[in-house]
Design an enzyme around this catalytic site. Structure first.
Site, PDB file in Angstrom:
ATOM      1  N   THR A   1      38.021  37.454  42.148  1.00  0.00           N
ATOM      2  CA  THR A   1      38.395  38.550  42.809  1.00  0.00           C
ATOM      3  C   THR A   1      39.047  39.737  41.479  1.00  0.00           C
ATOM      4  OG1 THR A   1      40.103  36.847  44.357  1.00  0.00           O
ATOM      5  CG2 THR A   1      40.758  39.723  44.078  1.00  0.00           C
TER       6      THR A   1
ATOM      7  N   ASP B   1      49.774  28.597  39.289  1.00  0.00           N
ATOM      8  CA  ASP B   1      48.600  28.476  40.410  1.00  0.00           C
ATOM      9  C   ASP B   1      47.568  26.749  40.177  1.00  0.00           C
ATOM     10  OD1 ASP B   1      46.723  29.348  42.811  1.00  0.00           O
ATOM     11  OD2 ASP B   1      46.175  30.633  41.245  1.00  0.00           O
TER      12      ASP B   1
END
Length: 391
Positions: free
Chosen positions: A95, A233
């Site tokens: 991304t 994460d």
């Protein structure tokens, strides 16, 4: 100063040539003679697109100011010598950028290249976010030193002479940023933990390997927490394996130093399926959100499967917070390992163990008796007349 051609292109101005085209009192046009210079040309102000001109001028000045600031600032201790960097080919697209394989000073490296957010590709807000993310990642990573954390080599900030392989450039019609930033880390040939688990989805992993991977991950997280760093994460995609199957934590794009005031750390940060209930619910959280995510990863390593494969994002988010949804632990899972999973993903963050406690619990597990996951195509038999279950 902006030249005439540039101004014409930006503003779309209509130019009347005073000597070349004159209008008589009756309205007829008289053709003039002689060549014209720029000073003989005038603009019709009503035809100039001032808004477009202002936007282009702002972008131009912003680039000039940015370059001047970069040339004046002192070199950071983590900045690399680009002449020693050789980028070879693309490894993955994400991304926020592209990952390449290459060499730096004759060492195999992975190079994460981020769009610097200029040349009209990103908005001002997106550019600011990219720069902040880059500085944050580098600030966190360059001080770390642990065998279960991917080694940071260096970085380059807003460089204009990054040499990328031609086959990785954008397709015709796309624009590649003239300035980019990159993070250079050790190259780990084993790929991601997720890829490794997918390859072993059918036959599953030997119990010793399960515990080895779990210990590597837990020790890496324990080290990060000792440095007051919350990864935020933790998932199998962000774990890499070296040639000897040693697991190393990677991707610090959302990692940050743990806030003293817990209310400063709010918002949905992480990957759905691994995110702790308090994070999903937008409540304050601390390093124990990593402990929850570790519990999900531990289940994933043991089962070689992904959690909640049949549920949508919305269903997972709602069920984890309101119905205490967790992955189903197989009956063949040893109780010592199952207990660690349950403790790590407790809904009450304060009841979850610290990662250094998790390390001790994993170290205490006896792997000599097996206890690995039973593949779906193998039928379990009676304990009395068979070898110990699992590989």
């Amino acid at each position: 100063m902006m030249d005439l051609k540039t101004t014409e292109e930006i503003g779309g101005a209509m130019i009347a040539e005073k000597s070349d085209c004159k209008e008589s009192s009756t309205g007829s046009k008289l053709k003039g003679t002689g060549s014209l210079s720029n000073k003989d040309k005038i603009f019709r102000a009503d035809k100039i697109d001032l808004k477009s001109l202002d936007i282009q001028l702002e972008k131009h000045l912003s680039r000039v100011w940015s370059r001047n600031m970069d040339s004046q600032r002192p070199k950071e201790e983590w900045e690399i010598d680009l002449s020693k960097l050789d980028i070879k080919h693309v490894v993955a697209h994400g991304t926020y950028g592209t990952v390449y394989q290459g060499t730096y000073d004759n060492q195999d490296v992975a190079v994460k290249v981020l769009d610097w957010g200029e040349d009209g590709i990103a908005t001002t807000a997106e550019t600011a976010a990219l720069r902040a993310s880059f500085r944050q990642e580098v600030a966190v990573w360059h001080k770390l030193d642990n065998p279960n954390v991917t080694k940071f080599i260096g970085a380059s900030m807003g460089t204009s002479n990054l040499k990328l392989p031609t086959q990785s450039l954008p397709l015709a019609g796309d624009r590649f940023p003239t300035r980019a930033c990159c993070v250079v880390v050790e190259y780990l040939p084993g790929g991601t933990l997720k890829q490794y688990l997918i390859r072993n989805r059918r036959k599953k992993l030997a119990f010793k390997i399960v515990i080895q991977l779990a210990l590597d991950l837990s020790r890496g997280l324990s080290y990060l927490h000792s440095q007051k760093i919350v990864h935020r994460d933790v998932k199998s995609e962000n774990m890499l394996l070296d040639a000897h199957r040693t697991l190393k934590i990677a991707d610090f794009g959302v990692a940050r130093v743990e806030a003293q005031n817990l209310r400063e750390m709010t918002g949905e940060t992480g990957t759905l399926g691994y995110m702790a209930p308090e994070v999903l619910d937008g409540k304050p959280y601390n390093r124990r959100c990593d402990v929850y995510s570790f519990g999900i990863c531990l289940w994933e390593i043991y089962c070689c499967d992904m959690p909640y494969p049949d549920l949508s994002f919305a269903e997972v988010s709602s069920a984890v917070v309101r119905q205490n949804l967790r992955p189903e632990i197989p009956r063949c899972c040893p109780s010592s390992l199952a207990n660690i999973m349950r403790k790590c993903w407790d809904a009450n963050a304060e009841k979850r163990p610290d990662m250094d406690e998790v390390v001790k619990m994993l170290e205490a597990i006896d792997t000599s008796r097996g206890g690995g996951m039973i593949p779906e195509d193998q039928t379990p038999v009676c304990f009395c007349f068979s070898n110990v279950r699992g590989p």
